[in-house]
Design an enzyme around this catalytic site. Structure first.
Site, short mmCIF file in Angstrom:
data_model
loop_
_atom_site.label_atom_id
_atom_site.label_comp_id
_atom_site.label_asym_id
_atom_site.label_seq_id
_atom_site.Cartn_x
_atom_site.Cartn_y
_atom_site.Cartn_z
CG MET A 4 -1.93 -1.08 1.20
SD MET A 4 -3.09 -0.92 -0.17
CE MET A 4 -4.05 0.49 0.36
CB CYS A 5 1.99 3.47 -2.05
SG CYS A 5 3.05 2.00 -2.24
NE ARG A 6 -2.69 5.85 0.75
CZ ARG A 6 -3.92 5.35 0.85
NH1 ARG A 6 -4.90 6.06 1.41
NH2 ARG A 6 -4.19 4.15 0.40
#
Lengths: 257, 257, 257, 257
Positions: free
Chosen positions: A1-3
């Protein structure tokens, strides 16, 4: 997961997009609000832009808040298109520049938030056999995100009629064909003119993705982001399993996959 | 604010102390429970030990969870004394190796959790004038913690009768004399045989500090830590404004400042 | 081009092997004497050893002389087998931990000095198609050296009768079959007991490789190195196109490929 | 010892100044020609420029050739003034961002090639006592070069009539007064409009320093550099013990100290 986040509009300095917003990617790195897994995005970051027709990027394996170069650099030049990413490393894909986004080739810039479960054992092997030599030779790391970008590039290269949105629409079919049963696929792809984003998942809930054209901090601009960059309430969720096309001459366009 | 921990007991591998505990310093770096300020300790880390009489350390500016060398290194040698630290950089004192703990000289290892408010404008200037040339020449960075260590070293050097605890007892008097009005002073100092720790503050609530001799994960050992390394309930708080002395031949000794 | 060295003998501290010799790998990093191409080996370094049966390594993308952790670490533990490497990045394969040697799996440690010309366009593609899923999934970077190691591992895995030397003897045949016309192949492979090295090239002059059993700095030990670690004159060149086997119970054994 | 260069003229992209010249600072980092001591400048690098009136810099502890961000960044914006530096760490002053040049405050950018022998034991102590609190509080590392810059800033701050050249002329007198007997002092200081450089030494031969106004690669520009950036033969040596003033509206001006 990242942004991740992207900006398309009148030329602005990078700091205005990346550092100043109330819930900037810097804040999203240490205090994200809508992560399904992980609680930080501190395993490197990057930002991409165009010099004329040529993609360029700045990437660092440190947390975004710890890079003393970022503030002076971000005050040094303006662009009409920015794409930035803060990373939360998926276990098994270590911290390292080769795995740090955005990815780019000679024309395109790409960011991805998510993962393909069991990727080394299904998609990566199949994709490697499918890649042309030129695409295969251009891969530097081993992370799923870089391979998703390579798949999109090959889809574009093998049929000159395809545009960015066409390629993205074909992606999940290939993943399914190659055995992916579980994948989070929030991503964005740009050719320097448009930014095309996807909010999608296979066998899972879609990662968050928002867009806005009304944020007063960014007049006349179109933006997208994993989490709204500001608390103005003027950001809308991209509906699950939808494509979002940002074009400088058109309003944002949403289409179901 | 930071987190630190120390081990004194039978020889153990570093991974057993640093990586394996349920609430290890790795977890305390991304999910600390008792921080007064800041919410992460991701601005570098370090660990110190002794090779014979000589202090040695391993330090890195990356978050502790992101260092691929740490796991293999931590399985490679055992010691009877370990001191480790994960850093949350105080604004104004950037990420960088010169500011990464533990600090050491030819005999001592030191860690600090806290800060001295307005340090560059009060204590640092006065201390610099007070330091002997040899002490002054040995300072590499600009962070308050390194100066606290230098003050302790000079206190020890100027009176051969003083022991570690004596020096620590004198520290806050000097800080007050030099104009410090607000300071958090949780710290630990070792000469390779004993570990002497302080839980103290000036004009503020003391940072957390715990110790144990009964944790079954560490038989026959004495430990201290900013937050208990395990959830056994067998860790006790060091009372505010107290010194804790760990000696291999004695039970832990608590004394009021 | 790179430089590497290996030690097999009585337990010694790492500093004695890596830092102290007159023409140590540290000196070979900034002042190598026998490089065919490049003039420095400053694009990262690493050292490997065994913890029981398990390979371990320490690697850093900085030049070996610039790492402040190396000296204290190298004084902290002893081993009877060390393998170290200083890197000169081949253009196209960037500085980064994934491309920093030594490489290892659960049993083996590997170093390589050289390159395969046009590797992404010949060997890498063919090798990827030949790899089993488990081998393919274990590759982290894109550099030729890591793939050479993967080829050796698969050669060992597919026939339990093969030993390290057998696998190395088969390597260049596969490279030729996959279209490599020009390659420098100075390499070493260990299983924790023996170190087997190759001095070879395809369509080119062999990179340098030396060994000794008589260096007084290393009593009762067998060593190999791209350049002699000392100026004692007691190092011998491995003849071109030869294998060298170091075994703790045997004298060094040289055999033509 | 280090190498530095500065550009003053029509706006140009950074790559044109920093990467493209035949004997660029990149080449001077791994193959310098006129170093008195050391043979590499691989202990970090940096470049400074102005955003309006505000100095900005980009610095990295890696060798300049190993930074994958530099090429895309250097093609992204143009300036009429650039100052760059590649470092060879003086023993005792470790690699680290706090010791990496250029240094800057809110108005000035500074680079230094050289060292003050025994600096921690003579100049540093005296200077610390002489500094005003504001100057002292602004020092981040421990390296002689940063202190030289601090001395110059205090000389400017304490007398509003002084200009850059006046301050530089006073520097060596202070160093002598504080006990420096041996120092190499090639340096450059800018306020965003002019660049003032010094080629000087105490008790030693002056480090090299050149300038040009005629290099065809840089039309209408004035440049200075530790070694000529090109082999055009159009660079002149700054005479030993001379100041060089580059001003956009004047020809270069040389004056004896």
């Amino acid at each position: 997961m990242c942004r991740f986040a992207a900006y398309l509009g009148p030329e602005i300095q990078l700091d205005h997009f990346l550092l100043e917003p109330g819930h900037s990617l810097v804040e999203q790195s240490w205090q994200p609000r809508e992560m399904q897994t992980a609680i930080l995005n501190a395993d490197g970051f990057g930002v991409g832009w165009y010099n004329g027709d040529h993609p360029a990027s700045y990437r660092n394996v440190m947390p975004i808040w710890a890079d003393p170069n970022l503030e002076p650099l971000s005050r040094s030049f303006s662009r009409s298109l920015w794409i930035a990413h803060v990373r939360s490393a998926t276990p098994g894909f270590g911290t390292g520049l080769a795995n740090t986004q955005p990815f780019m080739d000679d024309e395109l810039i790409f960011v991805h938030n998510g993962f393909v479960t069991d990727f080394p054992y299904n998609v990566r092997q199949q994709a490697r056999r499918w890649f042309t030599p030129a695409i295969e030779a251009s891969i530097h790391g081993n992370v799923d995100s870089e391979y998703l970008f390579a798949i999109l590039r090959q889809l574009l290269a093998e049929d000159g009629e395809r545009d960015l949105a066409d390629a993205i629409r074909l992606l999940h079919g290939l993943l399914l064909e190659w055995g992916a049963q579980h994948a989070l696929l929030s991503l964005a792809l740009s050719d320097g003119r448009r930014v095309v984003a996807l909010r999608h998942a296979l066998g899972a809930e879609c990662p968050s993705l928002y867009f806005t054209t009304d944020d007063e901090s960014f007049p006349e601009a179109q933006l997208l982001a994993s989490e709204p960059l500001t608390d103005t309430g003027l950001w809308q969720a991209v509906p699950p399993h939808h494509l979002l096309i940002l074009d400088p001459d058109e309003p944002p366009q949403l289409t179901a996959l």
